[in-house]
Design an enzyme around this catalytic site. Structure first.
Site, mmCIF file in Angstrom:
data_model
loop_
_atom_site.group_PDB
_atom_site.id
_atom_site.type_symbol
_atom_site.label_atom_id
_atom_site.label_comp_id
_atom_site.label_asym_id
_atom_site.label_seq_id
_atom_site.Cartn_x
_atom_site.Cartn_y
_atom_site.Cartn_z
ATOM 1 C CD1 TRP A 108 -2.375 -2.134 1.554
ATOM 2 C CD2 TRP A 108 -3.056 -0.942 -0.211
ATOM 3 N NE1 TRP A 108 -3.430 -2.799 0.972
ATOM 4 C CE2 TRP A 108 -3.868 -2.080 -0.108
ATOM 5 C CE3 TRP A 108 -3.299 -0.048 -1.251
ATOM 6 C CZ2 TRP A 108 -4.913 -2.360 -1.010
ATOM 7 C CZ3 TRP A 108 -4.329 -0.314 -2.157
ATOM 8 C CH2 TRP A 108 -5.123 -1.461 -2.017
ATOM 9 C CG ASP A 115 -3.269 4.104 3.961
ATOM 10 O OD1 ASP A 115 -4.324 3.955 4.611
ATOM 11 O OD2 ASP A 115 -3.037 3.516 2.880
ATOM 12 C CE LYS A 118 -9.023 -2.611 3.467
ATOM 13 N NZ LYS A 118 -8.092 -1.790 2.704
HETATM 14 C C1 LIG Z 1 -7.517 -1.266 1.568
HETATM 15 C C2 LIG Z 1 -6.398 -0.296 1.676
HETATM 16 C C3 LIG Z 1 -6.248 0.757 0.758
HETATM 17 C C4 LIG Z 1 -7.130 0.929 -0.468
HETATM 18 O O1 LIG Z 1 -8.401 1.275 -0.149
HETATM 19 P P1 LIG Z 1 -9.476 1.583 -1.315
HETATM 20 O O2 LIG Z 1 -10.649 2.006 -0.520
HETATM 21 O O3 LIG Z 1 -9.684 0.321 -2.076
HETATM 22 O O4 LIG Z 1 -8.922 2.664 -2.153
HETATM 23 C C5 LIG Z 1 -5.207 1.639 0.942
HETATM 24 N N1 LIG Z 1 -4.359 1.506 1.981
HETATM 25 C C6 LIG Z 1 -4.470 0.512 2.882
HETATM 26 C C7 LIG Z 1 -3.508 0.416 4.014
HETATM 27 C C8 LIG Z 1 -5.497 -0.419 2.749
HETATM 28 O O5 LIG Z 1 -5.619 -1.418 3.648
#
Ligand SMILES: *Cc1c(COP(=O)(O)O)cnc(C)c1O
Length: 361
Positions: free
Chosen positions: A102, A172, A196
């Site tokens: 990511w 993030d 999540k």
């Molecule tokens: C799932 C995830 C993303 C991407 O999320 P989207 O909503 O599909 O854009 C980005 N960073 C992390 C750490 C993730 O777990």
């Protein structure tokens, strides 16, 4: 069919009491004589919902007044592009730590909108370790430093914020927000896709220090500007109202259950039980991540013989243990242990793993 124990990495398990409440309120919500999906986001009832969701999130995370909370769209991925567009001047440098899939994607998407400087990359370890604090240098002139607090695919998590010497830290937190207490003041921006640990997909929660909203950034339409979203209560256009509603129910549920500290204790207990089962399996199962960097939320693990993967998946699913298939980049298995996953799910998984190893060892 009954609900199974859901180990999906995302969209992921939601708290059962929240789903039941949403079910009970689905046809008629808040005295509106319509569902929450069918009323104006500018009406009194929805505005009250939005304000309560923000207040509950502020209480849960201890968000100070000098931070704004935004409820946005586009998934975390869209913000890989919007963050440099908003926080960096044209051609300005930004530092990126790459510790898994990511943060790598964030750096790669960021390139279109700033001069990405990858100051650390743990690819050599196949993303099984974190960069040592002294092994990288942050440019004091960088617009920001970006990292992924938790790597959902590789199962690597920063135990705390890194020291950036005053350069705003942009993190993030898609797969670890609200999983344990954090000191918000160590960050310039905390952002997370909701699917999540917060609610359904379609919503991104962002906590941003207000002075960063004043940066000129780059020429962009209003709809791409965090400052404009903040000024309009995240209602520049129609927000994902159902996702926002459900996130609000999750925040309320978390407060009733005892808040983030309580979830941190539950999450530690779940992760410890699973890592102990893996490490104590005599090599039948393996998690490659160094102990200090292991994620509390996402636990990838491999079977000693990949030829057993198909049987493991088939039998685990039949036992009600869902979505254990690992990410396609890594193979093997992955168990995601988000806040809404009960300890009983992990206990059932550990029992199953022991039994499977005995039968196939
Ligand atoms: C799932 C995830 C993303 C991407 O999320 P989207 O909503 O599909 O854009 C980005 N960073 C992390 C750490 C993730 O777990």
């Amino acid at each position: 069919m009954s609900r199974g124990f859901n180990f999906s990495a995302g969209p992921a398990v939601l708290p059962e009491p929240v789903l039941r409440r949403a079910q009970a309120e689905l046809l008629e919500w808040g005295g509106e004589r319509a569902s929450v999906m069918e009323v104006s986001h500018r009406g009194k009832a929805f505005i009250a919902l939005a304000e309560k969701a923000e207040a509950d999130l502020r209480a849960l995370m201890g968000i100070p007044e000098d931070y704004a909370v935004l409820f946005l769209q586009g998934g975390a991925t869209t913000h890989f592009a919007l963050l440099p567009m908003n926080l960096a001047g044209p051609g300005q440098r930004a530092d990126y730590l790459v510790t898994g899939a990511w943060s790598k994607k964030a750096a790669s998407e960021g390139k279109a909108h700033c001069a990405v400087n990858v100051i650390a990359d743990t690819a050599d370890s196949q993303y099984t370790a974190l960069p040592a604090p002294g092994s990288y240098t942050i440019d004091p002139g960088a617009a920001f430093v970006h990292l992924a607090a938790n790597e959902t695919i590789h199962g690597v998590e920063f135990p705390e914020a890194i020291d950036t010497g005053g350069v705003p830290l942009v993190a993030d937190f898609s797969s670890s927000i609200l999983s344990r207490p954090i000191d918000v003041t160590k960050y310039g921006v905390i952002y997370a896709g909701a699917q999540k640990n917060i609610g359904p997909s379609g919503l991104v929660v962002m906590v941003i220090r207000k002075d960063l909203l004043e940066r000129p950034g780059q020429p962009r339409a209003k709809i791409l500007s965090y400052k404009e979203h903040a000024a309009q209560g995240s209602m520049l256009n129609t927000p994902p109202t159902f996702a926002w509603y459900l996130a609000g129910l999750v925040f309320e549920w978390m407060r009733e259950e005892g808040g983030v500290a309580e979830f941190a204790a539950r999450n530690r207990r779940k992760a410890e039980a699973l890592y102990a089962a893996i490490d104590g399996s005599g090599g039948f199962y393996r998690n490659p991540v160094t102990k200090e960097a292991r994620s509390l939320m996402n636990v990838p693990f491999m079977l000693h013989d990949p030829a057993l993967d198909a049987a493991f998946l088939k039998e685990s699913e039949a036992a009600g243990l869902l979505a254990l298939k690992g990410h396609r980049d890594l193979g093997g298995m992955r168990a995601s242990l988000y806040n809404a996953l009960p300890y009983e799910a992990v206990a059932a998984l550990v029992d199953f793993m022991g039994d499977f190893a005995r039968r196939h060892g």
